[in-house]
Design a protein around this motif. Structure first.
Motif, PDB file in Angstrom:
ATOM      1  N   GLY A  23       0.808  -1.213   0.000  1.00  0.00           N
ATOM      2  CA  GLY A  23       0.000   0.000   0.000  1.00  0.00           C
ATOM      3  C   GLY A  23       0.842   1.265   0.000  1.00  0.00           C
ATOM      4  O   GLY A  23       0.524   2.246  -0.667  1.00  0.00           O
ATOM      5  N   THR A  24       1.964   1.247   0.744  1.00  0.00           N
ATOM      6  CA  THR A  24       2.829   2.424   0.777  1.00  0.00           C
ATOM      7  C   THR A  24       3.463   2.657  -0.594  1.00  0.00           C
ATOM      8  O   THR A  24       3.512   3.799  -1.080  1.00  0.00           O
TER       9      THR A  24
ATOM     10  N   ALA B  99       1.015   9.337  -5.638  1.00  0.00           N
ATOM     11  CA  ALA B  99       1.292  10.734  -5.292  1.00  0.00           C
ATOM     12  C   ALA B  99       2.175  11.398  -6.350  1.00  0.00           C
ATOM     13  O   ALA B  99       2.149  12.618  -6.517  1.00  0.00           O
ATOM     14  N   ALA B 100       2.973  10.576  -7.060  1.00  0.00           N
ATOM     15  CA  ALA B 100       3.868  11.143  -8.064  1.00  0.00           C
ATOM     16  C   ALA B 100       3.171  11.319  -9.415  1.00  0.00           C
ATOM     17  O   ALA B 100       3.730  11.886 -10.340  1.00  0.00           O
ATOM     18  N   MET B 101       1.931  10.823  -9.505  1.00  0.00           N
ATOM     19  CA  MET B 101       1.218  10.876 -10.789  1.00  0.00           C
ATOM     20  C   MET B 101       0.427  12.171 -10.927  1.00  0.00           C
ATOM     21  O   MET B 101       0.116  12.811  -9.941  1.00  0.00           O
ATOM     22  N   PRO B 102       0.061  12.507 -12.171  1.00  0.00           N
ATOM     23  CA  PRO B 102      -0.874  13.631 -12.340  1.00  0.00           C
ATOM     24  C   PRO B 102      -2.188  13.317 -11.625  1.00  0.00           C
ATOM     25  O   PRO B 102      -2.601  12.153 -11.582  1.00  0.00           O
TER      26      PRO B 102
ATOM     27  N   PRO C 129      -6.733  -1.018   0.445  1.00  0.00           N
ATOM     28  CA  PRO C 129      -7.211   0.306   0.025  1.00  0.00           C
ATOM     29  C   PRO C 129      -7.166   1.341   1.150  1.00  0.00           C
ATOM     30  O   PRO C 129      -6.868   2.512   0.906  1.00  0.00           O
ATOM     31  N   PHE C 130      -7.432   0.899   2.386  1.00  0.00           N
ATOM     32  CA  PHE C 130      -7.372   1.850   3.497  1.00  0.00           C
ATOM     33  C   PHE C 130      -5.949   2.338   3.703  1.00  0.00           C
ATOM     34  O   PHE C 130      -5.707   3.521   3.963  1.00  0.00           O
ATOM     35  N   VAL C 131      -4.984   1.414   3.591  1.00  0.00           N
ATOM     36  CA  VAL C 131      -3.581   1.811   3.728  1.00  0.00           C
ATOM     37  C   VAL C 131      -3.230   2.813   2.624  1.00  0.00           C
ATOM     38  O   VAL C 131      -2.611   3.849   2.875  1.00  0.00           O
TER      39      VAL C 131
ATOM     40  N   ILE D 142      -4.761   6.246   3.395  1.00  0.00           N
ATOM     41  CA  ILE D 142      -4.130   6.943   4.525  1.00  0.00           C
ATOM     42  C   ILE D 142      -2.735   7.442   4.140  1.00  0.00           C
ATOM     43  O   ILE D 142      -2.385   8.594   4.353  1.00  0.00           O
ATOM     44  N   VAL D 143      -1.925   6.556   3.544  1.00  0.00           N
ATOM     45  CA  VAL D 143      -0.554   6.941   3.214  1.00  0.00           C
ATOM     46  C   VAL D 143      -0.545   7.982   2.085  1.00  0.00           C
ATOM     47  O   VAL D 143       0.247   8.922   2.090  1.00  0.00           O
ATOM     48  N   HIS D 144      -1.469   7.818   1.143  1.00  0.00           N
ATOM     49  CA  HIS D 144      -1.546   8.779   0.027  1.00  0.00           C
ATOM     50  C   HIS D 144      -1.831  10.183   0.548  1.00  0.00           C
ATOM     51  O   HIS D 144      -1.235  11.159   0.103  1.00  0.00           O
TER      52      HIS D 144
END
Lengths: 258, 347
Positions: free
Chosen positions: A81-82, A89-92, A144-146, A149-151
């Motif tokens: 998940g991480t 996060a690095a994507m558009p 998906p929850f991970v 949260i991390v996103h």
């Protein structure tokens, strides 16, 4: 006028809270009853049903299974998940939200449908049912929850911190382990604990995918089929402690800080 | 002398958008270079290509004779002070400064010595064991500088290093940067949108606009001899007088004409407000122009006068505060300047 309506709303809110929490409170209270029936009046408090629980032959394997599955699900979904969250996060933004929708699909499916689907899938690919299949299934809906949260944390992550690390001589991998991971670590651990909590209290999907063997929730289900003893309340309280405990720690760790 | 840092035909495109047009730039050892331009002109992209954070679309980056175009930031002899600093929030000041040396696997004792020395030089010793998040903006800036300089980079890159600081601190940090550049003896390249900062810090300035370097030279040349209209307006105040050049003769729309070699084309004549004088009766100047005074403002160190020399052309004049008699609004005045103090650029 104002104070009166405040009082009325206060009473309504209180009633709701009592309604929501009383089953849980009763469960905990009845696990300490000295009688063999789960109703009032409670004549005395005792650890009789906890002793009963510990003495039940299937209790220990079920507890072990629950813990093994919970830990494995936590670790696997935290790692995968991480990585997914960092990639997203690095994507558009637009592309990320489409992929996010796809990845969180298992959460939106009814667990019953998911359970049946997984069972027929494992059977069709000839995968033997057991702890592995339960872990795989739990990862599917806990991950998906991970990711979410991390996103959320990665979105506010300052990319210059990683660039600084690279600039000062770190390879991408070194930068991840010396800078990115230490900074997001509390959130990752928190997300892993949420995954563990989801896994430990899941019944439906476990029921379909475990084959033989028990986890604590399936054990409880089996026990109430033969009669409701306060020992069930003790197991229920134990599950409650495990999930609430890990959720509280998770909330502490993932809480947004400055 | 060969350049320490050579950019050749370097450019960056994002899809259809061109951030940096193919350009060449030479930076020599011990220079303090400012890349100056308005926001969005491509200056930060250019700096990031030097540091290795943005892969150029075309061209090469050469540092000290080695082509580094294809290698990552960790292998380049450059270090960067980022805008916002990018300090490691989970480390103390000491750990931040020692990060690069720890990656190089230097002996513990050497790291400790060099970090202590760097902290002393940056006057950070008393904050050494504090978390960087507990520091003020100026202190964080010093940590970022110390962390980069401790690795003795061949080129130190700074992205808008003073933008986040308040005015007073900015002046103090300018002095600090100048001192560090002298003590360290390295090559500094910094990006800024503030012309005052560029003039006060850099010995060479590259002025960028719309992905191009419009002019590159020492600060004085850039100021006194701007190569383009953009450079003239971006650095300092300037009067821009449109005109036409024909057969070696420039005729300004506002009246005067003078000899100036060059192709026949529309031109702009640039003259600084400070270079324009108020002519007394009978006084002569190379270029003379007259108009009526519409504004006189006392600004402490000088008096700003605005003179309407035609319906659509104003000329701004900066006069010494000691001027006597003080001109008054509505007065008809003659202005003049010498031909050496003006610049004729393409319109």
């Amino acid at each position: 006028m104002n104070t009166r309506s405040n009082i009325i709303w206060g009473i309504i809110a209180f009633a709701f809270i009592v309604f929501l929490l009383s089953p849980i409170v009763l469960l905990v209270i009845f696990s300490f009853t000295s009688r063999s029936l789960t109703n009032f009046p409670i004549e005395g408090l005792s650890l009789r049903w906890w002793q009963e629980m510990v003495a039940t032959r299937q209790f220990w394997p079920a507890l072990a299974n629950s813990l093994i599955i919970g830990v494995c699900v936590a670790v696997v979904s935290a790692v995968v998940g991480t990585l997914a969250a960092m990639g997203l996060a690095a994507m558009p933004k637009r592309r990320a939200s489409i992929i996010m929708g796809l990845l969180t699909l298992p959460v939106m499916l009814p667990p019953l449908v998911l359970g049946v689907a997984l069972l027929s899938f494992y059977v069709s690919i000839d995968l033997k049912l057991g702890l592995t299949t339960v872990i795989l299934s739990h990862v599917l809906f806990a991950q998906p929850f991970v990711i979410l949260i991390v996103h959320a944390r990665m979105i506010s992550f300052d990319p210059r911190v990683v660039e600084s690390a690279r600039d000062l001589g770190a390879t991408p991998l070194q930068a991840f382990f010396t800078v990115t991971l230490p900074i997001i670590q509390p959130v990752v651990i928190g997300a892993a604990l949420v995954a563990a909590a989801l896994s430990i209290d899941d019944f439906i999907i476990t029921f379909f995918t475990i084959g033989t063997g028990n986890t604590l929730p399936t054990l409880v289900w089996g026990m109430i089929r033969t009669g409701l003893t306060p020992a069930v309340n003790a197991i229920g309280t134990l599950i409650l402690l495990l999930t609430i405990g890990s959720t509280i720690i998770a909330l502490q760790l993932t809480r947004y800080r400055g | 002398m060969t350049a320490l840092l050579k950019l050749r035909g370097i450019s960056k495109r994002y899809g259809d958008a061109v951030a940096v047009q193919p350009l060449d730039l030479d930076i020599f050892a011990h220079d303090f270079v400012a890349i100056l331009g308005p926001s969005g002109c491509g200056k930060t992209t250019l700096l990031r290509m030097i540091g290795g954070f943005v892969a150029p679309t075309s061209g090469t980056v050469e540092i000290d004779g080695r082509d580094v175009t294809r290698i990552g930031p960790e292998q380049r002899p450059t270090n960067t002070v980022f805008q916002g600093y990018g300090l490691f929030p989970h480390m103390t000041v000491r750990q931040n400064v020692g990060y690069g040396l720890r990656l190089q696997k230097k002996p513990k004792a050497e790291i400790a010595d060099r970090v202590a020395e760097a902290l002393r030089q940056s006057r950070l010793t008393e904050f050494a064991d504090r978390s960087v998040t507990a520091l003020s903006g100026g202190q964080q800036q010093r940590v970022a500088l110390a962390r980069a300089l401790i690795l003795r980079p061949k080129v130190l890159l700074l992205d808008e290093p003073l933008a986040a600081l308040d005015l007073k601190l900015r002046h103090a940090m300018q002095d600090e940067l100048r001192r560090l550049h002298q003590e360290f003896g390295g090559t500094f390249v910094f990006v800024t949108h503030d012309q005052g900062e560029a003039l006060s810090l850099a010995n060479r300035i590259a002025v960028m606009n719309a992905g191009r370097i419009e002019q590159e030279g020492d600060a004085e040349t850039i100021y006194t001899a701007p190569a383009t209209r953009f450079v003239a307006t971006f650095i300092g105040e300037a009067n821009l007088l449109p005109g036409e050049r024909k057969a070696g003769q420039v005729k300004l729309e506002a009246g005067p004409s003078f000899a100036d070699a060059g192709a026949d084309e529309p031109v702009t004549t640039v003259v600084r407000p400070k270079a324009v004088r108020l002519l007394r009766a009978e006084e002569k100047a190379d270029i003379e122009i007259s108009g009526s005074l519409t504004e006189v403002v006392y600004l402490g160190d000088h008096i700003k006068c605005v003179v309407a020399v035609s319906d659509k052309q104003d000329v701004v004049v900066h006069l010494d505060v000691a001027v006597a008699p003080r001109p008054v609004v509505g007065e008809h005045v003659r202005l003049g300047w010498s031909i050496q103090q003006q610049r004729v650029v393409s319109a």
